[in-house]
Design an enzyme around this catalytic site. Sequence first.
Site, short mmCIF file in Angstrom:
data_model
loop_
_atom_site.label_atom_id
_atom_site.label_comp_id
_atom_site.label_asym_id
_atom_site.label_seq_id
_atom_site.Cartn_x
_atom_site.Cartn_y
_atom_site.Cartn_z
N PRO A 185 8.65 2.71 3.41
CG PRO A 185 9.89 3.12 6.00
CD PRO A 185 8.83 2.55 4.83
CD GLU A 186 9.70 1.92 -2.18
OE1 GLU A 186 10.03 2.31 -2.96
OE2 GLU A 186 8.32 1.21 -1.83
#
Length: 278
Positions: free
Chosen positions: A2-3
């Site tokens: 998750p960026e």
Amino acid sequence: MPELPEVETVRRGIAPVLEGRRLIRVLQRRADLRVPFPQGFVARLEGRRVEAVGRRAKYLTLALDSGETLLVHLGMSGSFVIKPGGAGGNVLEPHDHAVFDTEAGDRLVFNDPRRFGLMTLAETARLDQTAELKDLGPEPLSEEFAADVLAAALARRHTPIKAALLDQRVVAGLGNIYVSEALYRAGISPRRSSHTIGAARAARLADAIKAVLKDAIAAGGSTLNDYVQADGTLGYFQHAFRVYDREGKPCATPGCGRPVRRIVQSGRSTFYCPACQR
DNA sequence: CTTACGGCCTGTACGC
DNA sequence: TGCGTACAGGCCGTAA
């Protein structure tokens, strides 16, 4: 994983379920994630209304009517699952660490196998001064993230540009995947020293960062049905990367076709085209 | 001060 | 088949 784009997609997914809703029951199923849950976690959440669901860098911010904000970081493997009220909503899975039941009957479950995530509570009025947020650089999709700002930050760093962009103080929200993607789009070698990025390259890089993030957010939204997948999972989606995890595959730039190269920089994989990136 | 690196944690992919 | 190992990576504490 998750960026910024994934976190933004999660934000859009959980917002309709949370915003304006009161949390009638909160379950904390272990003492800590990457760090301990804050003192009185359940008591400080139960009965509170969620006023807004926001995002800063890779953090979700749930502003409560108590004057506190719940900060959530997904770490590497954190995810939210929405389970509708009624049927089957009571079945918890392994690594379901926190559960939020709303007055509307929805159940939001936080699952994080590797527990690199964190949850903490902070005073909303001083949110920017919290340890988690105070040193973060500009939001890349905001107006304050301009070419000259980026150029100034990069000029001070004596590391490869790859490492500089992973530093959340330079620009907030990029991770290993989108750094490779942005450098590819900007035609900049990940090995280039940060301080050799001049005004022209910085301008191209700022544009590339904005473009790659916008594309990824659009892809996240488009692959979700009302932002919720069939199994209720939020925020993870298939996205076509141009270089990331494509070692040996041909560069997609028209007329290039050189195999994408994988190198290791400060212990992390970097993917790039040695012909297109200088 | 800046930069480098190990460790946290578990699931998955792979080699023997 | 099953076991062991390497790897994934955001972030932080510590070391240089």
